[in-house]
Design a protein around this motif. Structure first.
Motif, mmCIF file in Angstrom:
data_model
loop_
_atom_site.group_PDB
_atom_site.id
_atom_site.type_symbol
_atom_site.label_atom_id
_atom_site.label_comp_id
_atom_site.label_asym_id
_atom_site.label_seq_id
_atom_site.Cartn_x
_atom_site.Cartn_y
_atom_site.Cartn_z
ATOM 1 N N LYS A 74 -5.870 1.227 17.963
ATOM 2 C CA LYS A 74 -5.477 2.315 16.535
ATOM 3 C C LYS A 74 -6.851 2.189 15.421
ATOM 4 C CE LYS A 74 -0.541 2.774 17.201
ATOM 5 N NZ LYS A 74 0.605 2.316 15.678
ATOM 6 N N GLN A 75 -7.385 1.142 15.418
ATOM 7 C CA GLN A 75 -8.454 0.993 14.392
ATOM 8 C C GLN A 75 -9.612 1.742 14.457
ATOM 9 O OE1 GLN A 75 -8.078 -1.194 11.562
ATOM 10 N NE2 GLN A 75 -9.940 -0.253 10.727
ATOM 11 N N GLN A 97 -7.586 9.707 -4.591
ATOM 12 C CA GLN A 97 -6.341 8.701 -3.942
ATOM 13 C C GLN A 97 -5.995 9.191 -2.618
ATOM 14 O OE1 GLN A 97 -3.547 10.760 -6.573
ATOM 15 N NE2 GLN A 97 -3.748 8.559 -8.644
ATOM 16 N N LYS A 109 -2.614 -2.201 17.658
ATOM 17 C CA LYS A 109 -3.689 -2.545 16.390
ATOM 18 C C LYS A 109 -5.136 -2.056 16.265
ATOM 19 C CE LYS A 109 0.011 -3.794 13.241
ATOM 20 N NZ LYS A 109 0.176 -5.143 12.882
ATOM 21 N N THR A 126 0.853 -1.014 -0.009
ATOM 22 C CA THR A 126 -0.027 0.148 0.122
ATOM 23 C C THR A 126 0.948 1.843 -0.393
ATOM 24 O OG1 THR A 126 -1.556 -1.606 1.229
ATOM 25 C CG2 THR A 126 -2.085 1.430 1.233
ATOM 26 N N LEU A 145 -6.113 5.560 -0.223
ATOM 27 C CA LEU A 145 -4.894 5.273 1.050
ATOM 28 C C LEU A 145 -5.618 4.701 1.960
ATOM 29 C CD1 LEU A 145 -1.896 5.103 0.451
ATOM 30 C CD2 LEU A 145 -1.443 7.676 0.785
ATOM 31 N N GLY A 146 -6.646 5.913 2.169
ATOM 32 C CA GLY A 146 -6.629 6.175 3.962
ATOM 33 C C GLY A 146 -7.254 4.833 3.967
ATOM 34 N N GLY A 154 -9.906 7.739 15.509
ATOM 35 C CA GLY A 154 -9.890 8.876 14.336
ATOM 36 C C GLY A 154 -8.605 10.464 14.726
ATOM 37 N N PHE A 155 -7.561 10.802 13.785
ATOM 38 C CA PHE A 155 -7.702 11.992 14.410
ATOM 39 C C PHE A 155 -6.963 12.419 13.511
ATOM 40 C CE2 PHE A 155 -2.872 13.637 15.053
ATOM 41 C CZ PHE A 155 -3.310 14.835 15.640
ATOM 42 N N MET A 186 -0.019 6.422 12.749
ATOM 43 C CA MET A 186 -1.453 6.067 14.022
ATOM 44 C C MET A 186 -2.440 5.709 13.231
ATOM 45 S SD MET A 186 -3.142 9.571 13.729
ATOM 46 C CE MET A 186 -4.939 9.512 12.865
ATOM 47 N N SER A 187 -2.144 5.266 12.266
ATOM 48 C CA SER A 187 -2.964 4.023 11.075
ATOM 49 C C SER A 187 -2.396 2.456 11.562
ATOM 50 C CB SER A 187 -2.883 4.008 9.849
ATOM 51 O OG SER A 187 -1.949 3.952 9.139
ATOM 52 N N PRO A 188 -3.057 2.056 11.472
ATOM 53 C CA PRO A 188 -3.234 0.164 11.948
ATOM 54 C C PRO A 188 -2.650 -0.786 11.276
ATOM 55 C CG PRO A 188 -5.358 0.079 11.457
ATOM 56 C CD PRO A 188 -4.486 1.774 11.129
ATOM 57 N N ILE A 189 -1.127 -0.086 11.118
ATOM 58 C CA ILE A 189 -0.187 -0.920 10.535
ATOM 59 C C ILE A 189 1.503 -0.919 11.250
ATOM 60 C CG2 ILE A 189 -1.513 -0.380 7.916
ATOM 61 C CD1 ILE A 189 1.788 1.898 7.970
ATOM 62 N N LYS A 207 -11.189 -3.995 0.096
ATOM 63 C CA LYS A 207 -11.064 -3.983 -1.073
ATOM 64 C C LYS A 207 -12.598 -3.639 -2.295
ATOM 65 C CE LYS A 207 -6.867 -4.016 -2.315
ATOM 66 N NZ LYS A 207 -5.967 -3.069 -1.368
ATOM 67 N N LYS A 213 -11.584 12.078 5.537
ATOM 68 C CA LYS A 213 -10.420 11.274 5.565
ATOM 69 C C LYS A 213 -9.675 10.634 7.111
ATOM 70 C CE LYS A 213 -5.010 10.798 4.670
ATOM 71 N NZ LYS A 213 -4.246 11.646 3.833
ATOM 72 N N TYR A 237 0.125 10.436 10.513
ATOM 73 C CA TYR A 237 -0.923 9.852 9.917
ATOM 74 C C TYR A 237 -0.550 8.309 9.554
ATOM 75 C CZ TYR A 237 -4.272 8.763 6.625
ATOM 76 O OH TYR A 237 -6.030 7.862 6.524
ATOM 77 N N ASP A 263 -6.977 1.771 2.645
ATOM 78 C CA ASP A 263 -6.178 0.757 2.142
ATOM 79 C C ASP A 263 -5.180 1.070 3.495
ATOM 80 O OD1 ASP A 263 -6.626 -0.441 -0.108
ATOM 81 O OD2 ASP A 263 -4.874 0.911 -1.219
ATOM 82 N N LEU A 264 -4.485 1.753 4.254
ATOM 83 C CA LEU A 264 -4.113 1.782 6.173
ATOM 84 C C LEU A 264 -4.523 1.338 7.287
ATOM 85 C CD1 LEU A 264 -1.832 4.921 4.705
ATOM 86 C CD2 LEU A 264 -0.587 2.365 5.284
ATOM 87 N N TYR A 265 -6.227 1.887 6.584
ATOM 88 C CA TYR A 265 -7.047 1.458 7.686
ATOM 89 C C TYR A 265 -7.735 -0.155 7.221
ATOM 90 C CZ TYR A 265 -6.037 5.104 10.637
ATOM 91 O OH TYR A 265 -5.510 6.093 11.832
ATOM 92 N N HIS A 266 -7.140 -0.803 6.592
ATOM 93 C CA HIS A 266 -8.124 -2.501 6.055
ATOM 94 C C HIS A 266 -9.399 -1.821 5.852
ATOM 95 C CE1 HIS A 266 -4.224 -3.163 8.367
ATOM 96 N NE2 HIS A 266 -3.979 -3.261 7.230
#
Lengths: 369, 328
Positions: B76-77, B96, B73, A9, B100-101, B80-81, A208-211, B109, B148, A205, B103-106
């Motif tokens: 974090k999930q 985009q 994790k 990603t 991307l955001g 939000g901030f 703080m995301s769960p990665i 799809k 976002k 950013y 994807d990062l928060y799973h």
């Protein structure tokens, strides 16, 4: 796996940003190899005073005559040496570029050659100029002075490259350029983009995301590999257009990447480590140049490392670029790479990568946590 | 009921410097909790530890029943901030940025396209979805950033000075958005330097200074802390100020202060009766009066009283200069 997916990603994001300024990135990547290969690589074409060592086993008047003819026109700088071993040592130490051995049978030898020439193409002298001058002198000598003796025809001269084939300085320089393109590509990508991310807050950013934090590093490394590989490909094309040879052939191109990719990983890690500590792009650029330019200079990219003053030799040995340049040079100039060279060159790079990656991950955790 | 966010004895040290020194608070579900304090008080550090950007030196943070150290994790999930600065990738388009955001928060799809278009609609950026964010105005970027941050539907939203630097229209819009989120059941932690903002939005407020909570409660509880009374404010013409002040003293026995054409006095007892008396007195004296009001003390009064009026930025700067000198 989540780690791989997150890394991809972030890789995708880096590449999207890269694509938005693709034209300027490519133009920038063309300029450096173009200037270096075309301009600097052309210098070897007008070389005079090529140092050669002559071993005279013939000790005949014709032989002395031949030697003084070699000294004509300032093309060669002739040193007379007593033994072949001594001459070969000079060749290995890069004190001379060619060794001419005049056999006792000179000027004629029915069974075979009467002159042996050794040269070492890891020296960047224009060997071709020297060789043709010696051949020319030998044939003139034969036809002009001693009609009845067997003229040492060009076929009678045995040429034994100690290493390398007939190469020019351009070919010599090529490996160094490819490595520097890789190093610059990785640093620009890894370090500067990370400083930007810190500055804009994007890094916050991501954190703080769960990665996983490691995926942030892996994403940068992956994009470093991709971008620098693109730059290397461009440099190879420029090299081809300017007549640089890759002796190994098409397979050699793959082998080149086997060396540029580890360098890219290594320097992405170094860039990440420094970028975490350095707040501003200007300072980062200065420090990175202060590290990479000496490394490049001392790696034997410009001139054979054997001619370095002894005080600098350790900087050549403990220098990852030395091993990458050496590996690529075997491919482009020798046309083969021995298992031993693979083990040493890639082994050193692998160790460097492991150390730097662990360091980057550790620092990433302590600095950012 | 178990609180949604429970912070116990939170401490964070940077080397020898104690940024946060044993803070405890809890926030109920769907509450807006304000954290106020001068610059350098420890607000940002507190937030960063809850977000998981910084690791606490000591203490516990429980969010929705999850310990932040044991389940980083998962915590974090659900958070939000929105930072003070607007964090968007300027080189990428709005769409985009959102993808991307996601994807990062799973986010799965299959759900991403619908979520992204919903977010674009929400932020009124549909027309500009495929324009690079670098071409957006400040307000547009801020709206993009808010959606976002909300893309993964966090149960806890942390807003760090959400309206700093926004124009009035955007600020009012942001307040509306925050109230809407609260109505949707989102728990919100808010830091702000606008005290009227905290007053208008927050259910509970903690005032932090030097890494410690120095006061905590609802806005009205805090205001009552400094004075049990109301503030009387009269605006008149400058030439009549003295006359009105004398009248206040003689008729209702109030000591007042005056700045230009504004007179202020503290009404300690039976405010409504006193207010009536004052109105009658003003009426009979025929003094031209532009406004008369009786109000509770503002958070500004509380804040200044608790944290002092000195400028922290200036103090900090002096400190850094000192330490820089020491290094040299």
């Amino acid at each position: 796996m989540a780690l791989m997916q997150d890394s991809l990603t972030l890789f995708k994001r880096e590449m999207m940003i890269f694509r938005t300024s693709l034209t300027s990135n490519i133009i920038r990547s063309i300029i450096f190899p173009l200037v270096m290969i075309v301009f600097l690589g052309g210098i070897g074409n007008t070389v005079n005073h090529i140092p050669i060592a002559v071993v005279n086993y013939a000790n005949s008047p014709q032989a002395s005559h031949f030697i003084s003819d070699l000294e004509l026109n300032n093309v060669l700088n002739v040193q007379s040496v007593t033994t072949q071993a001594q001459a070969m040592q000079m060749l290995h130490n890069s004190n001379v570029s060619l060794v001419v051995i005049m056999l006792p049978q000179f000027p004629s030898n029915a069974q075979g050659p009467s002159i042996l020439i050794y040269y070492n193409n890891n020296n960047f002298e224009n060997i071709q100029t020297g060789l043709s001058f010696i051949q020319q002198t030998a044939s003139q000598f034969g036809s002009g002075v001693q009609q009845q003796t067997q003229v040492p025809k060009p076929g009678n001269i045995s040429e034994n490259p100690v290493s390398g084939t007939q190469a020019s300085y351009k070919d010599f320089l090529f490996a160094g350029i490819l490595i520097m393109v890789t190093v610059f590509g990785s640093i620009f990508n890894g370090g500067i983009s990370l400083i930007k991310d810190k500055d804009v807050g994007t890094l916050k950013y991501f954190l703080m995301s769960p990665i996983s934090k490691i995926s942030i590093i892996l994403g940068k490394i992956l994009s470093g590999i991709t971008q620098s590989s693109l730059y290397v490909a461009i440099a190879i094309v420029i090299g081809f257009l300017d007549g640089v040879k890759i002796v190994m052939g098409p397979l050699g191109i793959l082998w080149i990447f086997a060396f540029t990719i580890p360098i890219s990983v290594l320097f992405s890690c170094v860039a990440i480590i420094l970028a975490l500590r350095i707040p501003r792009i200007e300072i980062f650029t200065i420090i990175m140049n202060a590290i990479t330019l000496p490394l490049w200079f001392l790696s034997g990219a410009f001139f054979p490392a054997t001619s370095l003053p002894s005080i600098f030799k350790p900087f050549n040995v403990y220098n990852p670029l030395t091993y990458a340049v050496d590996g690529i040079r075997s491919i482009t100039m020798l046309g083969y790479i021995t298992p031993h060279a693979i083990m040493v060159d890639l082994g050193v790079l692998a160790i460097g990568i492991v150390v730097m990656f662990i360091f980057a991950v550790k620092l990433f955790k302590t600095t950012i946590d | 009921m178990q609180p949604f966010v429970d912070v116990k004895n939170l401490r964070k040290l940077f080397g020898n410097f104690t940024a946060v020194d044993g803070i405890s608070f809890s926030i109920g579900k769907g509450e807006i909790f304000g954290i106020l304090g001068p610059n350098g008080a420890g607000k940002t550090t507190t937030i960063s530890t809850i977000l998981g950007i910084e690791k606490q030196t000591d203490g516990k943070i429980i969010v929705d029943g999850l310990d932040n150290l044991k389940h980083p994790k998962e915590v974090k999930q659900i958070i939000g901030f929105m930072a003070q600065e607007t964090i968007v990738d300027n080189e990428l388009t709005g769409r985009q940025n959102l993808a991307l955001g996601a994807d990062l928060y799973h986010i799965p799809k299959s759900e991403i396209p619908s979520k992204v278009s919903f977010a674009l609609a929400e932020s009124q950026l549909e027309k500009f979805a495929d324009v690079k964010a670098s071409n957006y105005s400040g307000g547009m970027k801020r709206r993009l950033y808010l959606v976002k941050s909300m893309l993964h539907e966090p149960k806890l939203l942390i807003l760090d000075e959400p309206t700093t630097g926004l124009d009035i229209q955007n600020r009012v819009q942001m307040w509306k958005d925050i109230r809407k989120l609260k109505a949707d059941g989102v728990t919100i932690i808010l830091t702000t330097q606008y005290l009227e903002e905290a007053d208008a939005l927050c259910d509970n407020i903690a005032i932090i200074d030097h890494g410690k909570i120095i006061a905590m409660g609802t806005p009205s509880q805090l205001k009552k802390m400094i004075a049990s009374g109301n503030v009387l404010e009269i605006i008149t013409k400058t030439e009549n100020v003295e006359q009105v002040r004398k009248m206040l003293k003689s008729k209702v026995g109030l000591n007042s202060t005056a700045v230009n054409d504004k007179i202020e006095a503290m009404v300690e007892k039976s405010p409504l009766d006193t207010f009536q008396k004052i109105l009658e007195a003003l009426k009979s004296s025929k003094v031209p009066v532009l406004s008369v009001s009786l109000r509770l003390p503002t958070l500004d009064d509380v804040f200044i009283k608790l944290t002092g009026a000195s400028l922290r930025d200036a103090e900090q700067k002096a400190d850094t200069t000192q330490s820089n000198k020491a290094v040299r």
